[in-house]
Design a protein around this motif. Structure first.
Motif, PDB file in Angstrom:
ATOM      1  N   ASP A  47       0.904  -1.244  -0.145  1.00 19.72           N
ATOM      2  CA  ASP A  47       0.146   0.033   0.001  1.00 19.72           C
ATOM      3  C   ASP A  47       0.930   1.130  -0.051  1.00 19.72           C
ATOM      4  O   ASP A  47       1.817   1.374   0.982  1.00 19.72           O
ATOM      5  N   PRO A  48       0.757   2.099  -0.888  1.00 18.33           N
ATOM      6  CA  PRO A  48       1.579   3.309  -0.838  1.00 18.33           C
ATOM      7  C   PRO A  48       1.629   4.459   0.038  1.00 18.33           C
ATOM      8  O   PRO A  48       2.495   5.169   0.537  1.00 18.33           O
ATOM      9  N   GLU A  49       0.489   4.153   0.876  1.00 16.99           N
ATOM     10  CA  GLU A  49       0.171   5.069   1.922  1.00 16.99           C
ATOM     11  C   GLU A  49       0.927   4.629   3.300  1.00 16.99           C
ATOM     12  O   GLU A  49       0.987   5.425   4.184  1.00 16.99           O
ATOM     13  N   CYS A  82     -10.610   6.907  -1.914  1.00 15.47           N
ATOM     14  CA  CYS A  82      -9.536   6.689  -1.741  1.00 15.47           C
ATOM     15  C   CYS A  82      -8.484   7.382  -2.616  1.00 15.47           C
ATOM     16  O   CYS A  82      -8.720   6.721  -3.711  1.00 15.47           O
ATOM     17  N   ALA A  84      -5.498   6.669  -3.240  1.00 13.11           N
ATOM     18  CA  ALA A  84      -4.452   5.876  -3.819  1.00 13.11           C
ATOM     19  C   ALA A  84      -5.039   4.560  -4.403  1.00 13.11           C
ATOM     20  O   ALA A  84      -4.323   4.024  -5.271  1.00 13.11           O
ATOM     21  N   THR A  85      -6.389   4.429  -4.706  1.00 14.01           N
ATOM     22  CA  THR A  85      -7.033   3.442  -5.311  1.00 14.01           C
ATOM     23  C   THR A  85      -6.506   3.097  -6.834  1.00 14.01           C
ATOM     24  O   THR A  85      -6.085   2.045  -7.119  1.00 14.01           O
ATOM     25  N   PHE A  87      -3.586   4.287  -8.140  1.00 15.58           N
ATOM     26  CA  PHE A  87      -2.436   3.870  -7.917  1.00 15.58           C
ATOM     27  C   PHE A  87      -2.175   2.587  -7.679  1.00 15.58           C
ATOM     28  O   PHE A  87      -1.094   2.091  -8.204  1.00 15.58           O
ATOM     29  N   ILE A  88      -2.800   2.116  -6.569  1.00 11.60           N
ATOM     30  CA  ILE A  88      -2.679   0.676  -6.408  1.00 11.60           C
ATOM     31  C   ILE A  88      -2.919  -0.187  -7.466  1.00 11.60           C
ATOM     32  O   ILE A  88      -2.204  -1.215  -7.524  1.00 11.60           O
ATOM     33  N   THR A 170      -3.579  10.175   6.978  1.00 12.29           N
ATOM     34  CA  THR A 170      -4.637  10.078   5.736  1.00 12.29           C
ATOM     35  C   THR A 170      -6.110  10.337   6.424  1.00 12.29           C
ATOM     36  O   THR A 170      -6.348   9.880   7.522  1.00 12.29           O
TER      37      THR A 170
END
Length: 191
Positions: A47-49, A82, A84-85, A87-88, A170
């Protein structure tokens, strides 16, 4: 290279060499070993976060299967907003492609909605070791009627903590402070 013939896929660094013929690029029969290898690849996508928990332990990968000649991965975002979705999903697709899965198909499944209950025990421990208090209790709506859970400090283990802000680094985390060791920390909220 003759016209119409595609170059072989590189499988360097992904285990035993897998020789694919040109027709494989249009799809091929998958095997149980393919599915097992895909899960292994996904366990390395972080997960990037929160870069200490992978997408499998986070519980957002719902299923991995073979469909219409291609690997299909069912993903549920942690929540619809989210950031980051996307990107994930790109990280997942790149990891699978690098591992030799040609044109993996990612599908979002929003029902049922993701919940922190899906985070594995290993994922919760990785969060704690990283300094993020893992979710306490259940995301069950009945928990809204219960007393507020005790959030243990991931640094010293004390439950003598207080919430400083409903939002931490976040939106899915709250900012807490330990009243014993005085360290601030994020708490991954039950969602």
């Amino acid at each position: 290279m003759p016209s119409g013939k595609l170059p072989p896929l590189s499988t360097a660094g992904v285990g035993p060499a897998v020789e694919l013929i040109g027709s494989d690029r249009q799809g091929r029969a998958g095997s149980a070993e393919d599915i097992e290898r895909a899960w292994s690849v996904l366990a390395d996508v972080m997960d990037p976060e929160v870069p200490v928990i992978n997408v499998v332990d986070l519980g957002i990968v719902r299923d991995v299967r073979w469909s219409a000649g291609h690997l299909q991965v069912i993903v549920t975002p942690t929540y619809s907003g989210c950031p980051a979705t996307e990107f994930i999903e790109t990280l997942i697709e790149e990891a699978l492609t690098t591992a030799g899965f040609h044109q993996p198909v990612l599908k979002q499944q929003l029902d049922p909605a993701w919940t922190t209950d899906w985070i594995t025990a290993a994922g919760r421990e990785n969060l704690r070791a990283y300094g993020v208090a893992p979710p306490v209790g259940s995301a069950n709506k009945l928990s809204l009627l219960a007393a507020a859970p005790e959030i243990a400090c991931p640094q010293c283990g004390s439950v003598h903590t207080e919430r400083v802000s409903e939002f931490g680094s976040t939106a899915c985390k709250a900012l807490y402070r330990c009243l014993d060791c005085l360290e601030p920390f994020d708490y991954f909220k039950c969602i």
